[in-house]
Design a protein around this motif. Structure first.
Motif, PDB file in Angstrom:
ATOM      1  N   ALA A 183       0.825  -1.210   0.000  1.00  0.00           N
ATOM      2  CA  ALA A 183       0.000   0.000   0.000  1.00  0.00           C
ATOM      3  C   ALA A 183       0.860   1.262   0.000  1.00  0.00           C
ATOM      4  O   ALA A 183       0.602   2.210  -0.733  1.00  0.00           O
ATOM      5  CB  ALA A 183      -0.933   0.001   1.218  1.00  0.00           C
ATOM      6  N   ALA A 184       1.899   1.248   0.827  1.00  0.00           N
ATOM      7  CA  ALA A 184       2.759   2.435   0.931  1.00  0.00           C
ATOM      8  C   ALA A 184       3.489   2.717  -0.384  1.00  0.00           C
ATOM      9  O   ALA A 184       3.712   3.870  -0.747  1.00  0.00           O
ATOM     10  CB  ALA A 184       3.766   2.241   2.058  1.00  0.00           C
ATOM     11  N   LEU A 185       3.848   1.650  -1.095  1.00  0.00           N
ATOM     12  CA  LEU A 185       4.584   1.817  -2.352  1.00  0.00           C
ATOM     13  C   LEU A 185       3.666   1.955  -3.562  1.00  0.00           C
ATOM     14  O   LEU A 185       4.143   2.092  -4.692  1.00  0.00           O
ATOM     15  CB  LEU A 185       5.529   0.617  -2.560  1.00  0.00           C
ATOM     16  CG  LEU A 185       6.661   0.476  -1.538  1.00  0.00           C
ATOM     17  CD1 LEU A 185       7.464  -0.804  -1.803  1.00  0.00           C
ATOM     18  CD2 LEU A 185       7.586   1.686  -1.576  1.00  0.00           C
ATOM     19  N   GLN A 186       2.355   1.879  -3.340  1.00  0.00           N
ATOM     20  CA  GLN A 186       1.364   2.002  -4.413  1.00  0.00           C
ATOM     21  C   GLN A 186       1.539   0.917  -5.468  1.00  0.00           C
ATOM     22  O   GLN A 186       1.477   1.192  -6.669  1.00  0.00           O
ATOM     23  CB  GLN A 186       1.444   3.382  -5.071  1.00  0.00           C
ATOM     24  CG  GLN A 186       1.306   4.545  -4.113  1.00  0.00           C
ATOM     25  CD  GLN A 186       1.367   5.875  -4.851  1.00  0.00           C
ATOM     26  OE1 GLN A 186       0.519   6.164  -5.679  1.00  0.00           O
ATOM     27  NE2 GLN A 186       2.377   6.685  -4.538  1.00  0.00           N
ATOM     28  N   VAL A 187       1.770  -0.303  -5.031  1.00  0.00           N
ATOM     29  CA  VAL A 187       1.944  -1.422  -5.962  1.00  0.00           C
ATOM     30  C   VAL A 187       1.032  -2.567  -5.522  1.00  0.00           C
ATOM     31  O   VAL A 187       0.451  -2.539  -4.440  1.00  0.00           O
ATOM     32  CB  VAL A 187       3.413  -1.909  -5.995  1.00  0.00           C
ATOM     33  CG1 VAL A 187       4.334  -0.810  -6.509  1.00  0.00           C
ATOM     34  CG2 VAL A 187       3.873  -2.375  -4.612  1.00  0.00           C
ATOM     35  N   SER A 188       0.910  -3.579  -6.387  1.00  0.00           N
ATOM     36  CA  SER A 188      -0.007  -4.673  -6.084  1.00  0.00           C
ATOM     37  C   SER A 188       0.670  -6.036  -6.047  1.00  0.00           C
ATOM     38  O   SER A 188       0.005  -7.049  -5.872  1.00  0.00           O
ATOM     39  CB  SER A 188      -1.149  -4.706  -7.114  1.00  0.00           C
ATOM     40  OG  SER A 188      -0.626  -4.812  -8.428  1.00  0.00           O
ATOM     41  N   SER A 189       1.985  -6.083  -6.233  1.00  0.00           N
ATOM     42  CA  SER A 189       2.671  -7.369  -6.198  1.00  0.00           C
ATOM     43  C   SER A 189       4.070  -7.211  -5.599  1.00  0.00           C
ATOM     44  O   SER A 189       4.605  -6.103  -5.525  1.00  0.00           O
ATOM     45  CB  SER A 189       2.800  -7.961  -7.608  1.00  0.00           C
ATOM     46  OG  SER A 189       3.736  -7.217  -8.372  1.00  0.00           O
ATOM     47  N   ARG A 190       4.651  -8.351  -5.211  1.00  0.00           N
ATOM     48  CA  ARG A 190       5.996  -8.322  -4.632  1.00  0.00           C
ATOM     49  C   ARG A 190       7.035  -7.845  -5.643  1.00  0.00           C
ATOM     50  O   ARG A 190       7.960  -7.114  -5.294  1.00  0.00           O
ATOM     51  CB  ARG A 190       6.366  -9.730  -4.133  1.00  0.00           C
ATOM     52  CG  ARG A 190       5.648 -10.130  -2.860  1.00  0.00           C
ATOM     53  CD  ARG A 190       5.824 -11.622  -2.598  1.00  0.00           C
ATOM     54  NE  ARG A 190       5.324 -11.969  -1.274  1.00  0.00           N
ATOM     55  CZ  ARG A 190       6.092 -12.137  -0.206  1.00  0.00           C
ATOM     56  NH1 ARG A 190       7.395 -12.016  -0.314  1.00  0.00           N
ATOM     57  NH2 ARG A 190       5.566 -12.438   0.959  1.00  0.00           N
ATOM     58  N   ALA A 197      10.836  -0.107  -4.695  1.00  0.00           N
ATOM     59  CA  ALA A 197      11.746   0.114  -3.557  1.00  0.00           C
ATOM     60  C   ALA A 197      13.144   0.479  -4.047  1.00  0.00           C
ATOM     61  O   ALA A 197      13.798   1.364  -3.463  1.00  0.00           O
ATOM     62  CB  ALA A 197      11.803  -1.141  -2.695  1.00  0.00           C
ATOM     63  N   ARG A 198      13.604  -0.175  -5.098  1.00  0.00           N
ATOM     64  CA  ARG A 198      14.937   0.160  -5.634  1.00  0.00           C
ATOM     65  C   ARG A 198      14.948   1.539  -6.267  1.00  0.00           C
ATOM     66  O   ARG A 198      15.914   2.297  -6.139  1.00  0.00           O
ATOM     67  CB  ARG A 198      15.364  -0.910  -6.634  1.00  0.00           C
ATOM     68  CG  ARG A 198      15.687  -2.248  -5.951  1.00  0.00           C
ATOM     69  CD  ARG A 198      16.213  -3.303  -6.916  1.00  0.00           C
ATOM     70  NE  ARG A 198      16.507  -4.542  -6.197  1.00  0.00           N
ATOM     71  CZ  ARG A 198      15.636  -5.527  -6.022  1.00  0.00           C
ATOM     72  NH1 ARG A 198      14.403  -5.416  -6.534  1.00  0.00           N
ATOM     73  NH2 ARG A 198      15.955  -6.606  -5.342  1.00  0.00           N
ATOM     74  N   GLN A 199      13.842   1.882  -6.924  1.00  0.00           N
ATOM     75  CA  GLN A 199      13.755   3.220  -7.529  1.00  0.00           C
ATOM     76  C   GLN A 199      13.830   4.315  -6.457  1.00  0.00           C
ATOM     77  O   GLN A 199      14.425   5.358  -6.681  1.00  0.00           O
ATOM     78  CB  GLN A 199      12.423   3.358  -8.284  1.00  0.00           C
ATOM     79  CG  GLN A 199      12.471   2.841  -9.719  1.00  0.00           C
ATOM     80  CD  GLN A 199      11.267   3.327 -10.503  1.00  0.00           C
ATOM     81  OE1 GLN A 199      10.158   3.366  -9.980  1.00  0.00           O
ATOM     82  NE2 GLN A 199      11.462   3.687 -11.755  1.00  0.00           N
ATOM     83  N   ARG A 200      13.235   4.053  -5.308  1.00  0.00           N
ATOM     84  CA  ARG A 200      13.210   5.029  -4.223  1.00  0.00           C
ATOM     85  C   ARG A 200      14.415   4.943  -3.312  1.00  0.00           C
ATOM     86  O   ARG A 200      14.545   5.714  -2.366  1.00  0.00           O
ATOM     87  CB  ARG A 200      11.941   4.847  -3.379  1.00  0.00           C
ATOM     88  CG  ARG A 200      10.641   5.133  -4.111  1.00  0.00           C
ATOM     89  CD  ARG A 200       9.455   4.759  -3.231  1.00  0.00           C
ATOM     90  NE  ARG A 200       8.183   4.948  -3.929  1.00  0.00           N
ATOM     91  CZ  ARG A 200       7.164   5.634  -3.468  1.00  0.00           C
ATOM     92  NH1 ARG A 200       7.264   6.236  -2.301  1.00  0.00           N
ATOM     93  NH2 ARG A 200       6.042   5.741  -4.134  1.00  0.00           N
ATOM     94  N   GLY A 201      15.283   3.978  -3.571  1.00  0.00           N
ATOM     95  CA  GLY A 201      16.473   3.823  -2.752  1.00  0.00           C
ATOM     96  C   GLY A 201      16.203   3.228  -1.384  1.00  0.00           C
ATOM     97  O   GLY A 201      16.981   3.405  -0.445  1.00  0.00           O
ATOM     98  N   LEU A 202      15.072   2.491  -1.258  1.00  0.00           N
ATOM     99  CA  LEU A 202      14.706   1.905   0.032  1.00  0.00           C
ATOM    100  C   LEU A 202      15.482   0.609   0.290  1.00  0.00           C
ATOM    101  O   LEU A 202      15.626   0.187   1.432  1.00  0.00           O
ATOM    102  CB  LEU A 202      13.200   1.630   0.100  1.00  0.00           C
ATOM    103  CG  LEU A 202      12.302   2.864   0.017  1.00  0.00           C
ATOM    104  CD1 LEU A 202      10.839   2.453  -0.047  1.00  0.00           C
ATOM    105  CD2 LEU A 202      12.531   3.783   1.212  1.00  0.00           C
TER     106      LEU A 202
END
Length: 204
Positions: A183-190, A197-202
């Motif tokens: 939900a936090a990443l606005q995505v629907s799958s792993r 997450a990689r795009q955001r540097g998480l």
């Protein structure tokens, strides 16, 4: 889409009655069961509710304490916390414990129906019912430290069961963290979560 079977848990009969009418008017072929407490909810005759609308302020066990019990009894059910008190701490606790969404009782009926509609379609909803990711900016971190750990292990390809073993958490708790991360990443799958997450540097 999830079947329209909803369990409504709130100790205010008037609120339950009003919300039940709102749900019936907004969702076709709906089956609703009511309970005034968690104990009563867990004894309901309803078979496998798809959604459990759970108030925080309940007699006996409160809603936050009851999320795990509800998810243990009905692993496929999505829990939506309804509360008259919306604080960052309560929202965080609810999401960490496995709630799919957190909605203020002060919101208009259309907002509650919109959140339920999103969940029934399998779309992630942010903790406060806003579009997913809307709270990711500003002073609040996008993920809690525990969610960050779960995300890191997700990106390593670990299953919920293995993540649970690694972090000493139950599989249900891990599933709740995974839902919150999506939900936090606005995505629907792993896989989408790993990319975002990689795009955001998480994660590295």
């Amino acid at each position: 889409m999830l079947p329209p079977r909803i369990l409504l848990v709130d100790d205010h009969a008037l609120f339950r009655s009003g919300l039940r009418m709102v749900l019936a008017a907004g969702i076709g072929d709906l089956e609703v069961a009511e309970a005034a407490s968690l104990e009563e909810a867990l004894r309901t005759s309803m078979q496998e509710p798809a959604l459990v609308l759970l108030d925080i302020q309940l007699h006996g066990l409160n809603g936050l304490e009851g999320i795990a019990l509800v998810r243990r009894k009905w692993p496929q059910a999505l829990v939506v916390i309804l509360s008259s008190e919306v604080s960052p701490q309560k929202v965080r606790l609810a999401m960490e414990r496995g709630a799919a969404a957190f909605v203020s009782k002060a919101e208009p009926a259309a907002k509650i129906l919109a959140v339920i509609g999103q969940l029934r379609q399998g779309l992630p909803v942010a903790a406060d019912g806003l579009p997913a990711g809307a709270c990711g900016e500003g002073s609040q971190p996008l993920l809690t430290p525990r969610q960050g750990e779960v995300l890191d292990l997700m990106c390593q390809g670990l299953s919920n069961k293995l993540i649970g073993r690694r972090l000493n958490l139950s599989e249900n708790t891990v599933r709740g963290h995974v839902q919150a991360v999506l939900a936090a990443l606005q995505v629907s799958s792993r896989s989408e979560a790993g990319f975002a997450a990689r795009q955001r540097g998480l994660v590295a």
